[in-house]
Design an enzyme around this catalytic site. Structure first.
Site, PDB file in Angstrom:
ATOM      1  N   GLY A  11       0.743  -1.172  -0.023  1.00  0.00           N
ATOM      2  CA  GLY A  11      -0.048   0.023  -0.043  1.00  0.00           C
ATOM      3  C   GLY A  11       0.903   1.132  -0.104  1.00  0.00           C
ATOM      4  CD  GLN A  12      -0.612   7.234   0.390  1.00  0.00           C
ATOM      5  OE1 GLN A  12      -1.336   7.030   1.374  1.00  0.00           O
ATOM      6  NE2 GLN A  12      -0.146   8.601   0.072  1.00  0.00           N
ATOM      7  CG  ASP A  34      -0.826  -5.948   0.747  1.00  0.00           C
ATOM      8  OD1 ASP A  34      -1.818  -6.115   0.697  1.00  0.00           O
ATOM      9  OD2 ASP A  34      -0.126  -4.752   0.880  1.00  0.00           O
ATOM     10  CB  ILE A  35      -4.286  -9.753   0.564  1.00  0.00           C
ATOM     11  CG1 ILE A  35      -4.844  -8.295   0.404  1.00  0.00           C
ATOM     12  CG2 ILE A  35      -4.502 -10.408   1.890  1.00  0.00           C
ATOM     13  CD1 ILE A  35      -6.186  -8.202   0.618  1.00  0.00           C
ATOM     14  CG  ASP A  52      -6.388 -12.265   4.720  1.00  0.00           C
ATOM     15  OD1 ASP A  52      -6.533 -11.390   5.185  1.00  0.00           O
ATOM     16  OD2 ASP A  52      -7.522 -13.064   3.895  1.00  0.00           O
ATOM     17  CE1 TYR A 142      -9.099   4.485   7.888  1.00  0.00           C
ATOM     18  CE2 TYR A 142      -9.382   6.881   8.234  1.00  0.00           C
ATOM     19  CZ  TYR A 142      -8.601   5.571   7.858  1.00  0.00           C
ATOM     20  OH  TYR A 142      -7.196   5.999   7.868  1.00  0.00           O
TER      21      TYR A 142
HETATM   22  C1  AKB Z   1      -8.218   9.011   4.701  1.00  0.00           C
HETATM   23  O1  AKB Z   1      -8.504   9.957   3.863  1.00  0.00           O
HETATM   24  O2  AKB Z   1      -9.240   7.968   4.857  1.00  0.00           O
HETATM   25  C2  AKB Z   1      -6.961   8.758   5.198  1.00  0.00           C
HETATM   26  C3  AKB Z   1      -6.896   9.571   6.700  1.00  0.00           C
HETATM   27  C4  AKB Z   1      -6.961  10.737   6.867  1.00  0.00           C
HETATM   28  O3  AKB Z   1      -6.668   8.478   7.282  1.00  0.00           O
HETATM   29  N1  AKB Z   1      -5.740   9.354   4.428  1.00  0.00           N
END
Ligand code: AKB
Length: 317
Positions: A11-12, A34-35, A52, A142
């Site tokens: 990932g990034q 990673d997967i 995983d 999130y």
């Molecule tokens: C997102 O935009 O979801 C992420 C973060 C700020 O955690 N880059």
């Protein structure tokens, strides 16, 4: 000698963190997993394996077999994508963390880095210079998962002595691997579009201020936190990390200094509401005092490096 596992190495953040850790600890001591398959450089400089993190037995087996001492778990569904699949995102984000905490408890991999985010804050949080400890009522899946994750990390530290460390990342800006599904992704996309097309349609409004950080600063500070003597850490949730605060408009003006004909238009989508619930700037004084958080890149320096490196990359491709 440390033996390090990076989960989410394609990932990034992971793809750059692995390379930085390998420079310090040697390629063979930093295991990338990673997967999905990683960028070439990650595959070439040390071990990579498909793993995983949602499979607990495999994860625990990996930690024991490779005598892992430290884990960086970067696997997550980011804010924008999480809103499209709320229950699945909650399951993935929480299970990825809980498996790592529990595997750490049952193995010698007692030191754990897990990224939190500015998403733990919400609409009732003070939006400017947001303090380390303040109202936290996130209203995104999130954000809720990141806040719960911080609580669990601290719990495992207090109860089981897991050396849990975390930072609240702002939006991260890099040219090597693009982010996927975040609300701050516009600040990466804009550079690629500026070079390729000379224009960009932004999914946030022109005056949406958010904290951001250049990837080199994020990586250096992450490693600094992990290397810091444990007695210096006054908290085991996530440290505020501020970086540079700007709006799409200010970023476009910084780009125009290099590409005078660059034009930007605005078409806010569902991510606008997410961005509006996050702080515009952050107070990082606790991280500075505890472990010496330090950043090198301001908006103009970051803009110049992003444009130069993306141009080089596109010419080579
Ligand atoms: C997102 O935009 O979801 C992420 C973060 C700020 O955690 N880059």
């Amino acid at each position: 000698m440390e033996r390090i596992l990076v989960i989410g190495s394609s990932g990034q953040i992971g793809s750059e963190l692995v390379l930085a850790l390998r420079k310090i600890h040697g390629g063979e001591n930093v295991f990338a997993t990673d997967i999905k398959y990683p960028p070439k450089e990650v595959g070439k400089t040390g071990p990579f394996q498909i793993l995983d993190v949602l499979d607990f037995n495999n994860l625990l087996h990996f930690l024991v077999r490779h005598k892992i001492t430290q884990v960086y778990n970067l696997a997550a569904v980011l804010s924008g994508n999480a809103e499209k699949i709320p229950l699945q995102a909650w399951d993935i984000n929480m299970k990825a963390l809980m498996n790592t905490l529990e595997a750490a408890r049952q193995s010698d991999a007692k030191k754990l880095f897990w990224p939190s985010s500015i998403a733990i804050f919400g609409p009732t949080t003070p939006m400017e210079e947001t303090p380390q400890l303040t109202v936290m009522e996130p209203n995104t899946v999130y954000g809720i998962s990141k806040l719960a994750g911080e609580r669990w990390g601290e719990y495992y530290h207090n109860r089981y002595d897991i050396d849990f460390r975390s930072v609240r990342y702002p939006g991260l800006i890099s040219y090597k691997t693009e982010p996927g599904g975040g609300t701050t992704d516009y600040a990466v996309e804009i550079f690629f579009e500026a070079i390729k097309k000379g224009m960009y349609e932004c999914f946030l409004s022109e005056d949406t201020g958010l904290p951001m950080m250049f990837m080199d600063d994020a990586i250096n500070n992450t490693i600094k936190l992990m290397d810091c003597d444990s007695s210096k850490l006054s908290l085991r949730s996530g440290y505020n990390m501020a970086g540079i605060s700007f709006t799409p408009k200010t970023l476009s003006e910084a780009i125009k200094k290099h590409i005078p004909d660059f034009s930007i238009s605005y078409k806010p989508d569902f991510r606008q509401a997410i961005a509006d619930s996050w702080p515009a700037s952050i107070d990082e004084s606790v991280a500075i005092a505890d472990w010496g958080l330090h950043t090198e890149y301001d908006l103009d320096r970051m803009t110049a490096v992003m444009l130069e490196k993306i141009r080089e990359q596109l010419e080579e491709a």
